[in-house]
Design an enzyme around this catalytic site. Structure first.
Site, PDB file in Angstrom:
ATOM      1  N   HIS A 171     140.767  62.912  64.369  1.00 39.69           N
ATOM      2  CA  HIS A 171     142.153  63.817  64.377  1.00 39.69           C
ATOM      3  C   HIS A 171     142.787  63.200  65.531  1.00 39.69           C
ATOM      4  O   HIS A 171     142.413  62.440  66.387  1.00 39.69           O
ATOM      5  CB  HIS A 171     141.994  65.201  64.536  1.00 39.69           C
ATOM      6  CG  HIS A 171     141.167  65.553  65.771  1.00 39.69           C
ATOM      7  ND1 HIS A 171     140.053  65.779  65.846  1.00 39.69           N
ATOM      8  CD2 HIS A 171     141.612  65.776  67.027  1.00 39.69           C
ATOM      9  CE1 HIS A 171     139.741  66.241  67.138  1.00 39.69           C
ATOM     10  NE2 HIS A 171     140.758  66.105  67.976  1.00 39.69           N
ATOM     11  N   ASN A 173     149.286  75.408  74.158  1.00 37.82           N
ATOM     12  CA  ASN A 173     148.950  76.201  75.295  1.00 37.82           C
ATOM     13  C   ASN A 173     150.103  77.295  75.933  1.00 37.82           C
ATOM     14  O   ASN A 173     151.166  77.094  75.814  1.00 37.82           O
ATOM     15  CB  ASN A 173     149.001  74.916  76.727  1.00 37.82           C
ATOM     16  CG  ASN A 173     148.048  73.978  76.588  1.00 37.82           C
ATOM     17  OD1 ASN A 173     146.825  74.204  76.450  1.00 37.82           O
ATOM     18  ND2 ASN A 173     148.596  72.760  76.467  1.00 37.82           N
ATOM     19  N   ARG A 218     150.453  68.277  71.494  1.00 42.19           N
ATOM     20  CA  ARG A 218     150.679  69.518  72.075  1.00 42.19           C
ATOM     21  C   ARG A 218     152.051  70.079  71.510  1.00 42.19           C
ATOM     22  O   ARG A 218     152.997  69.270  71.509  1.00 42.19           O
ATOM     23  CB  ARG A 218     150.791  69.196  73.514  1.00 42.19           C
ATOM     24  CG  ARG A 218     149.325  68.967  74.165  1.00 42.19           C
ATOM     25  CD  ARG A 218     149.587  68.953  75.831  1.00 42.19           C
ATOM     26  NE  ARG A 218     148.375  68.486  76.291  1.00 42.19           N
ATOM     27  CZ  ARG A 218     147.713  67.614  76.378  1.00 42.19           C
ATOM     28  NH1 ARG A 218     148.403  66.510  76.021  1.00 42.19           N
ATOM     29  NH2 ARG A 218     146.385  67.442  77.113  1.00 42.19           N
ATOM     30  N   GLU A 255     145.490  67.704  64.981  1.00 44.02           N
ATOM     31  CA  GLU A 255     145.187  69.111  65.776  1.00 44.02           C
ATOM     32  C   GLU A 255     146.392  69.402  66.526  1.00 44.02           C
ATOM     33  O   GLU A 255     146.930  68.561  67.494  1.00 44.02           O
ATOM     34  CB  GLU A 255     143.948  68.571  66.926  1.00 44.02           C
ATOM     35  CG  GLU A 255     143.909  69.905  67.733  1.00 44.02           C
ATOM     36  CD  GLU A 255     142.623  69.379  69.015  1.00 44.02           C
ATOM     37  OE1 GLU A 255     143.026  69.850  69.881  1.00 44.02           O
ATOM     38  OE2 GLU A 255     141.914  68.636  68.797  1.00 44.02           O
TER      39      GLU A 255
END
Length: 144
Positions: free
Chosen positions: A5, A60, A9, A56
């Site tokens: 993957h 956060n 972010r 992915e």
């Protein structure tokens, strides 16, 4: 050995999932919150992780924006009909960066769209396009 993957972010997981799933046609494969670490992971792709490379998406908690820097380039998706796929993405609300056409100094047809965090997604024509009803307008990974 194989590539599993690529991690991105994201500042708003729901908006990113909408883009990758509803606009680009990927499927949400799995999602998990990690309260102790204050982050959520969501894996999306065009097929199961055991057989396909996936994305992915890492959220956060509390971080809404990232500096993308100048080293990152783009994600590339191979498509069967770049013009139809591009129009479908545009009609679903995808942000257009570059209309379909030949790449500079080459003969490959490409286009670019952008996700909610500013990551570029390149569409690459896999074969001579036609308008047969059997072709899918959703992006397909080049390995499929």
């Amino acid at each position: 050995m194989r590539l599993l993957h690529t991690m991105l972010r994201v500042g708003n997981l729901e908006e990113s999932l909408k883009f990758y799933c509803e606009i680009l046609g990927m499927k949400l494969l799995r999602r998990k919150d990690y309260p102790g670490g204050e982050f959520t992971l969501a894996f999306v792709g065009y097929g199961e992780e055991r057989d396909h490379t996936v994305l992915e998406l890492t959220y956060n908690w509390g971080v809404e924006k990232y500096d993308l820097g100048n080293a990152y380039g783009h994600i590339a998706l191979g498509v069967n009909d770049i013009y139809r796929t591009f129009e479908d993405i545009k009609n679903r609300g995808g942000k257009v960066v570059r209309e379909p056409g030949l790449m500079k100094h080459g003969s490959t047809e490409i286009a670019f769209v952008e996700d909610p965090d500013g990551y570029k997604v390149e569409l690459i024509q896999l074969a001579i396009h036609s308008t047969t009803s059997q072709e899918k307008s959703s992006p397909q990974l080049a390995s499929q």
